[in-house]
Design an enzyme around this catalytic site. Structure first.
Site, PDB file in Angstrom:
ATOM      1  CE1 TYR A 143      41.731   8.264  -7.445  1.00 24.90           C
ATOM      2  CE2 TYR A 143      41.061   8.618  -9.728  1.00 24.90           C
ATOM      3  CZ  TYR A 143      42.027   8.258  -8.803  1.00 24.90           C
ATOM      4  OH  TYR A 143      43.265   7.904  -9.234  1.00 24.90           O
ATOM      5  CE  LYS A 192      48.720   4.281   6.600  1.00 25.16           C
ATOM      6  NZ  LYS A 192      50.045   3.636   6.800  1.00 25.16           N
ATOM      7  CG  ASP A 224      52.204   1.346   5.136  1.00 26.57           C
ATOM      8  OD1 ASP A 224      51.368   0.430   5.203  1.00 26.57           O
ATOM      9  OD2 ASP A 224      52.658   1.917   6.148  1.00 26.57           O
ATOM     10  CG  ASP A 248      45.582   5.865  -9.937  1.00 28.40           C
ATOM     11  OD1 ASP A 248      45.694   5.441 -11.098  1.00 28.40           O
ATOM     12  OD2 ASP A 248      46.012   6.971  -9.559  1.00 28.40           O
ATOM     13  CG  ASP A 252      50.444   3.818 -12.633  1.00 27.84           C
ATOM     14  OD1 ASP A 252      49.414   3.332 -13.135  1.00 27.84           O
ATOM     15  OD2 ASP A 252      50.925   4.917 -12.980  1.00 27.84           O
TER      16      ASP A 252
HETATM   17  C1  IPM Z   1      43.951   5.550 -14.457  1.00 27.04           C
HETATM   18  C2  IPM Z   1      44.299   6.998 -14.582  1.00 27.04           C
HETATM   19  C3  IPM Z   1      43.113   7.820 -14.136  1.00 27.04           C
HETATM   20  C4  IPM Z   1      42.809   7.453 -12.701  1.00 27.04           C
HETATM   21  C5  IPM Z   1      43.268   9.350 -14.288  1.00 27.04           C
HETATM   22  C6  IPM Z   1      43.707   9.740 -15.668  1.00 27.04           C
HETATM   23  C7  IPM Z   1      42.014  10.056 -13.894  1.00 27.04           C
HETATM   24  O1  IPM Z   1      45.438   7.291 -13.856  1.00 27.04           O
HETATM   25  O2  IPM Z   1      43.012   5.102 -15.139  1.00 27.04           O
HETATM   26  O3  IPM Z   1      44.637   4.835 -13.725  1.00 27.04           O
HETATM   27  O4  IPM Z   1      43.455   7.970 -11.783  1.00 27.04           O
HETATM   28  O5  IPM Z   1      41.916   6.634 -12.498  1.00 27.04           O
HETATM   29 MN    MN Z   2      46.407   5.554 -12.983  1.00 28.04          MN
END
Ligand code: IPM
Ligand code: MN
Length: 356
Positions: A143, A192, A224, A248, A252
């Site tokens: 990032y 990884k 993975d 990240d 999710d």
């Molecule tokens: C998160 C979001 C952010 C990230 C984006 C919006 C930059 O997806 O906070 O998880 O990738 O960190």
């Molecule tokens: Mn995110």
């Protein structure tokens, strides 16, 4: 009376709605526990681009640094999608994380008993529920690495680079080990290392730090495989520590097995632990301004703020238990209602406040 100043970064899309919900809950909790909050709004993301031509104005950074803590909604939307990378709303999020030195991102993902039916996994897989704490490194890795465009073997190419220093790995590893010590003393470090040099250093340093924590059982897992194990047998995980990008993605994935991404809060911390608190979800431009957003992730983020930033344990627990009660009573916003009549953002907030 105790009193705290909270910088509010409402941001874009559903950001303003969910932040306002959390503010109402904080005010209600403050009344109950004799805590005074003063809220100071600042512009961030697309809203800031529209108002002053940049996603992270200096006043916002200064306001966040001066406040006792920061509550953020979400940034981004189609309106700003075609701007160059350094002017995109998301850049503001990275900018504020970096400016505040928020290298730790705690993302708890647990299955609420009331939401078992929402989990897309087979019932026998989640029989025993799961309660995972993802410790995501937040100010390093790909990032923040060098990036750009150049002439490559096939002509124009873009590149991003991942770098991790020993120092950055050590400090996030220590946070993860300390976190594991307060929970079930199990830690999974995800990398990884079969491909990436950064991961090989990551693994080596995590093993070194492990020497300081003989009471913690630590294991390595390739990312993975981890993505697979999260849906195969999520209850095997307790604390996870991983890099910025893997964290990240995996957070999710973890949110989906809790039933809805609208449920997951997060705390971003620096050494001082005042930090910034935000839901893990995005700005959901498709439902913005319609009163459909689930405010729970942001309300729970405010709950994490009370605990981590202010040490207001009781007030924090009151929020968590109010959310529990609302879910147990069967109240749902649209993301969890499957087309059945759902509560609006405001009605859900009212209900949480009622249960406090
Ligand atoms: C998160 C979001 C952010 C990230 C984006 C919006 C930059 O997806 O906070 O998880 O990738 O960190
Ligand atoms: Mn995110």
């Amino acid at each position: 009376m105790k009193s705290y100043t909270i910088a509010l970064l409402r941001g874009d899309g559903i950001g303003p709605e969910i932040v306002d919900s959390a503010v109402r809950v904080l005010e209600a909790v403050g009344e109950k526990f004799a805590i005074q909050f003063s809220f100071k709004p600042y512009l961030i993301g697309g809203a800031a681009i529209d108002a002053c031509g940049e996603p992270l104005p200096k006043a916002t950074v200064e306001g966040c640094l001066a406040a006792d803590s920061v509550l953020l909604g979400a940034v981004g939307g189609p309106k700003w999608d075609n701007l160059p990378g350094h002017l995109r709303p998301e850049k503001a999020l990275l900018g504020i994380r970096s400016a505040m030195g928020l290298f730790t991102n705690l993302r708890p993902a647990k299955l609420y008993p009331a939401l078992k039916g929402e989990c897309p996994l087979r019932a026998d897989i989640v029989e025993n529920g799961f309660d995972i704490m993802i410790v995501r490194e937040l100010t390093g890795g790909i990032y923040f690495g060098e990036r750009g465009y150049r002439e490559g073997k096939y002509g124009e190419e873009a590149y991003d680079t991942e770098a991790y220093s020993r120092f950055e790995i050590e400090r996030i590893a220590r946070v993860a080990f300390e976190t594991a010590r307060k929970r079930s003393k199990r830690l999974t470090s995800i990398d990884k290392a079969n491909v990436l040099e950064t991961s090989r250093l990551w693994r080596k340093v995590v093993h070194e730090i492990a020497q300081e924590y003989p009471d913690i059982e630590v294991c390595d897992m390739l990312v993975d495989n981890a993505a697979m194990q999260l849906v195969r047998n999520p209850s095997q995980f307790d604390v996870i520590v991983t890099s910025n990008m893997f964290g990240d993605i995996l957070s999710d994935e973890a949110s989906q097995i809790t039933g809805s991404i609208g449920m997951l809060p997060s705390a971003s911390l620096n050494e001082g632990k005042r930090g910034l608190y935000e839901p893990i979800h995005g700005s959901a431009p498709d439902i913005a301004g319609q009163g459909k957003a689930n405010p729970i992730a942001t309300v729970l983020s405010a709950g994490m703020m009370l605990l981590y930033a202010f040490g207001e344990t009781e007030a924090s627990e009151a929020i968590v238990s109010a959310v529990d009660k609302v879910l147990e009573a069967g109240y749902r916003t649209a993301d969890l209602a499957h087309g059945a009549p759902a509560l609006s953002t405001t009605e859900m907030t009212d209900m949480i406040i009622k249960m406090l």
